[in-house]
Design an enzyme around this catalytic site. Structure first.
Site, PDB file in Angstrom:
ATOM      1  N   ALA A 168     -38.450  21.534  49.400  1.00  0.00           N
ATOM      2  CA  ALA A 168     -37.321  22.304  48.879  1.00  0.00           C
ATOM      3  C   ALA A 168     -36.103  21.958  49.739  1.00  0.00           C
ATOM      4  O   ALA A 168     -35.640  22.764  50.559  1.00  0.00           O
ATOM      5  CB  ALA A 168     -37.630  23.794  48.913  1.00  0.00           C
ATOM      6  N   SER A 190     -32.869  21.613  49.764  1.00  0.00           N
ATOM      7  CA  SER A 190     -31.640  22.380  49.982  1.00  0.00           C
ATOM      8  C   SER A 190     -31.867  23.596  50.878  1.00  0.00           C
ATOM      9  O   SER A 190     -30.942  24.058  51.557  1.00  0.00           O
ATOM     10  CB  SER A 190     -31.043  22.820  48.643  1.00  0.00           C
ATOM     11  OG  SER A 190     -31.952  23.664  47.947  1.00  0.00           O
ATOM     12  N   ASP A 191     -33.092  24.139  50.911  1.00  0.00           N
ATOM     13  CA  ASP A 191     -33.371  25.278  51.789  1.00  0.00           C
ATOM     14  C   ASP A 191     -33.058  24.947  53.239  1.00  0.00           C
ATOM     15  O   ASP A 191     -32.582  25.810  54.001  1.00  0.00           O
ATOM     16  CB  ASP A 191     -34.844  25.677  51.702  1.00  0.00           C
ATOM     17  CG  ASP A 191     -35.196  26.415  50.414  1.00  0.00           C
ATOM     18  OD1 ASP A 191     -34.306  26.589  49.567  1.00  0.00           O
ATOM     19  OD2 ASP A 191     -36.367  26.801  50.260  1.00  0.00           O
ATOM     20  N   PHE A 192     -33.320  23.708  53.621  1.00  0.00           N
ATOM     21  CA  PHE A 192     -33.222  23.347  55.036  1.00  0.00           C
ATOM     22  C   PHE A 192     -31.813  22.901  55.412  1.00  0.00           C
ATOM     23  O   PHE A 192     -31.507  22.761  56.590  1.00  0.00           O
ATOM     24  CB  PHE A 192     -34.285  22.300  55.355  1.00  0.00           C
ATOM     25  CG  PHE A 192     -35.643  22.825  55.003  1.00  0.00           C
ATOM     26  CD1 PHE A 192     -36.297  23.690  55.850  1.00  0.00           C
ATOM     27  CD2 PHE A 192     -36.213  22.533  53.773  1.00  0.00           C
ATOM     28  CE1 PHE A 192     -37.507  24.240  55.500  1.00  0.00           C
ATOM     29  CE2 PHE A 192     -37.430  23.079  53.413  1.00  0.00           C
ATOM     30  CZ  PHE A 192     -38.081  23.937  54.278  1.00  0.00           C
ATOM     31  N   GLN A 212     -30.320  26.977  55.456  1.00  0.00           N
ATOM     32  CA  GLN A 212     -30.726  27.876  56.545  1.00  0.00           C
ATOM     33  C   GLN A 212     -29.769  27.781  57.722  1.00  0.00           C
ATOM     34  O   GLN A 212     -29.493  28.783  58.408  1.00  0.00           O
ATOM     35  CB  GLN A 212     -32.140  27.538  57.005  1.00  0.00           C
ATOM     36  CG  GLN A 212     -32.281  26.119  57.536  1.00  0.00           C
ATOM     37  CD  GLN A 212     -33.443  25.928  58.490  1.00  0.00           C
ATOM     38  OE1 GLN A 212     -33.988  26.884  59.009  1.00  0.00           O
ATOM     39  NE2 GLN A 212     -33.805  24.684  58.736  1.00  0.00           N
TER      40      GLN A 212
END
Length: 823
Positions: free
Chosen positions: A587, A589-591, A594
């Protein structure tokens, strides 16, 4: 400090000594309101002369990457190789709160400008260094690059087609992850310095920041006993593989194909859409998606793979005759999990971004306005700055040199200098899946008390996803959830009950920070919207993070970070030009988000501690992710150029690729940016006759002959191990082995940093967690405890934090409002 007006970090002055890999750190802090002074060498930062350029016109003020990542800063030229320049820097340090640099380890100290030297001038100084591998360890002095980080951070091993070399996204990514990590870590250290008067040294490793983008992959070897590998356009769920990239009439889309309870709903809607269009394969209608288990199918071998291939083929037929936009509209209407794999052109025309006024004009004098990607978060009290364009070389020298006013430190709590940064901070984490829990984990690892919402009635998605300990599914037996939620207290609540919602509201009144990532509108339905909450707790910082933000026509878009990575353009630029795009693993874009979310929350906390004013942060993961494609969006805007996938080619370096080595699926990354890199490579190869060809004498010639170079180098590497090639080339040439997940655990640099941390979990036993990407000299983060089982800490939270009696807690458990599941 006249260049700064407003913003959560308005009181801070920051010296930015970074080169291109670190530029974005200062830009993020400038967005948040800090005054950022770009300290450049004589002639200006060399990155100013690297394209693409505004209107395709080369010039020191026209580099689009320079313009995007240095917007809002001021410029002064200092020659740090001279006593005069060194003394001027020390004077600036006396007037500043933080310094960020990206020189090789020891470079500043060799000039009398290391942390110890500058802390003697200003003890409250936060000094952040961001480098490929960190300041100490066996690889500290080695050369890095974005390609080398992709290789040694594990992303390349997981990205690409299985029958070709691993790939990275075709524009720089992983150096930018290190830069935004540096921004978040600097903001946290500044929060501590303002409270205590104690500065410190912050050592950021871009390799470790890259590893953090691997989502759940690092836990597969220790928990399930195998490494994940790249699968092209397939998506891996445990041992199962299924197609996730599908062709439509004008491009491709990403579809999440899932089974179980979620699949019964989501895939049922996909089939309904295809049925309504009259194109559904009857085979799809016959599938029991509730019972579908892709791992079990994979265990059937050829039979199972044939079944998955049949599903994929039937779905592909259902996408014939539609465009990306039509498929996207259908996903919104029918509520299934799909995203178009956008190019920068589609992103620029996106109606959701337009509704939220994401793209902003920036004045460029006689040239007129240039459209830039805009704010990556919306802060209700202290909006991100609408900053001017990046400065010219030395443009602000006179003004800066007239402002030698030493920093005044009046810390309210100097006795807490050795305390954890967020000791005493109270956090109510109502978020789920990725960005919110990861943001809360930063706060928890630095000492905050974080209470994590959990439920067995409506389990968190990641509790139902691998890797599982010994391959056995269970809500308390997965490290996908576990890794994101270390250091937290687990509270099980059934929010469908009135009693549980009352407890949620009590925790909101208790908290300093609230994080949530529900679909926009859900919190309001429970009476937990910001307008209500701020009346109860005026100093609260509330983060709402979802796919596309709290407002706009597509605010309710359902999805996960792998869909957002397609929507945000990252899949379009990953893979080979003669094939379909491939996903960046996980995933993705999550990283990205964050780090932006953490920076915003900490800045808002800093503002709240100074003023007593809380605020609401609306972080659209779409808008946050696009910050790492800012240069490419501007290139399209001013030059009409659409970034696309190109394997491992680069605009500057040649050779620049990933080459086969001895052993099964073993590879090495090599990147030559300079003539000295090229000479060192050919020396290591034994100065072969072909390398003396005049066409290889210049960087331009090497780029033109890149295909031939790749073939020649591959012939040389193929008979050697990746470690042998690595040893022959470093530290003179940016190079590194392509690490599998297992390799990450044995890499001596990662071991030196102590990145993986073993913790004892009540169900899984001793398991390794991803640790910290930075080391602080005075207040290092540490993992407090293993992730909680469902409701593990419910009694503690209710009785010790909220003051409930044991009898009342028992009544709530018996009524089903409070949940506990111990195994």
């Amino acid at each position: 400090m006249s260049a700064t007006s407003g913003g959560a970090m308005a009181p801070y002055r920051i010296l930015d000594l970074t080169s291109q890999p670190g530029w974005l750190a200062g830009r993020v802090l400038a967005d948040l309101g800090a005054e950022v002074i770009k300290v450049e060498p004589p002639g200006g930062d060399p990155g100013r002369r690297v394209g693409p350029f505004l209107d395709d016109q080369p010039g020191k003020d026209n580099s689009l990457r320079w313009l995007f990542q240095n917007r809002g800063k001021r410029s002064i030229v200092l020659d740090l190789d001279t006593p005069e320049g060194q003394e001027l820097l020390k004077k600036l340090v006396a007037t500043s709160h933080a310094l960020i640099e990206s020189f090789p380890p020891g470079w500043m100290a060799d000039r009398g400008l290391g942390y110890a030297d500058l802390a003697a001038v200003n003890p409250a100084l936060v000094y952040t260094a961001v480098t490929p591998f960190g300041q100490t360890g066996p690889y500290a002095g080695y050369q890095g690059s974005d390609l080398v980080l992709a290789a040694m951070g594990g992303q390349a091993y997981l990205t690409g087609d299985p029958d070709r070399a691993p790939v990275r996204p075709s524009v720089p990514q992983f150096e930018q992850h290190g830069a935004v990590e540096a921004a978040a870590q600097t903001a946290m250290a500044l929060f501590h310095a303002r409270e205590t008067g104690a500065g410190q040294f912050v050592d950021v490793s871009s390799q470790l920041a890259t590893i953090r983008t691997l989502m759940n992959a690092t836990q597969y070897p220790p928990l399930e006993g195998y490494d994940l590998t790249r699968q092209g356009g397939l998506l891996a769920v445990g041992a199962g593989r299924f197609r996730t990239i599908y062709e439509v009439d004008d491009g491709t889309v990403t579809l999440m194909v899932v089974g179980g309870p979620i699949g019964a709903l989501i895939m049922g809607q996909v089939v309904k859409w295809m049925t309504d269009r009259g194109v559904v394969d009857e085979f799809l209608k016959s599938i029991d998606w509730m019972a579908m288990d892709f791992g079990a199918l994979a265990a059937l071998g050829e039979e199972g793979r044939a079944q998955m291939d049949r599903i994929s083929a039937a779905l592909q037929e259902g996408f014939r005759g539609v465009t990306m936009a039509q498929a996207y509209d259908a996903a919104l209407q029918y509520r299934f999990l799909l995203a178009p794999n956008n190019s920068v052109a589609e992103i620029r025309q996106d109606e959701q971004l337009a509704a939220r006024e994401y793209f902003v004009p920036v004045d460029h004098g006689e040239r007129g306005s240039v459209i830039y990607p805009g704010p990556w978060a919306k802060l209700s009290r202290t909006p991100l700055r609408d900053s001017p364009r990046a400065p010219g070389v030395d443009a602000d020298r006179a003004e800066i040199l007239s402002e030698f006013t030493p920093v005044s430190v009046s810390a309210p709590h100097p006795e807490r200098a050795a305390d954890d940064i967020f000791k005493g901070l109270k956090v109510w984490d109502m978020s789920w899946v990725g960005v919110g829990p990861l943001t809360a984990r930063y706060l928890a690892d630095y000492g905050a008390t974080v209470v994590r919402l959990d439920s067995a009635t409506r389990p968190e998605t990641l509790r139902q996803a691998p890797p599982y300990k010994d391959g056995h599914p269970g809500l308390n037996n997965t490290m996908f959830y576990g890794d994101y939620n270390a250091s937290k207290l687990g509270l099980g609540l059934n929010l469908s009950t009135t009693e549980a919602r009352k407890i949620a509201m009590e925790l909101i009144a208790w908290a300093d920070v609230l994080l949530e990532s529900f679909t926009p509108g859900n919190m309001a339905e429970w009476g937990l919207d910001w307008e209500t909450i701020k009346e109860i707790n005026p100093s609260l910082v509330m983060l709402s993070t979802c796919m596309q933000g709290q407002t706009g026509p597509r605010a309710a878009y359902p999805g996960y970070g792998n869909l957002m990575a397609g929507l945000s353009g990252f899949y379009r630029i990953t893979g080979w030009p003669d094939r379909l795009p491939v996903p960046v693993y996980g995933a993705y874009s999550d990283f990205i988000c964050q780090r932006f979310a953490t920076s915003a929350v900490v800045a808002a906390l800093d503002h709240s501690r100074r003023t007593g004013e809380g605020q609401h942060i609306d972080l659209s993961q779409y808008e946050g992710a696009l910050q790492l494609l800012g240069t490419e969006l501007m290139d399209y805007e001013v030059n009409g150029r659409i970034a696309d996938r190109r394997g491992n080619r680069d605009d500057v370096a040649a050779p620049h690729g990933i080459y086969p080595c001895a052993g099964e699926d073993r590879w090495v990354a090599i990147a030559c940016f300079t003539d000295s890199h090229w000479r060192a490579l050919t020396d290591a190869m034994g100065s072969p006759e072909w390398a003396a060809d005049p066409k290889f004498a210049s960087a331009q010639g090497r780029r033109a002959a890149a295909e031939e170079l790749d073939e020649r180098i591959a012939e040389w590497t193929a008979s050697r191990t990746s470690q042998d090639v690595f040893g022959l080339l470093q530290p003179l040439v940016p190079a590194g082995p392509v690490h599998s997940q297992s390799d990450l655990f044995t890499d001596p640099q990662i071991q030196h940093r102590g990145y993986f941390v073993d913790l004892e979990h009540p169900v899984m036993g001793t398991v390794p967690y991803n640790g910290m990407q930075a080391i602080m000299s005075k207040t290092p983060a540490w993992l407090r405890k293993a992730s909680p089982t469902v409701g593990e800490d419910s009694f503690f939270v209710l009785e010790e934090i909220l003051g409930y009696s044991p009898d009342r807690t028992g009544e709530l458990v018996a009524a089903g409002a409070v949940e506990i599941m111990g195994d």
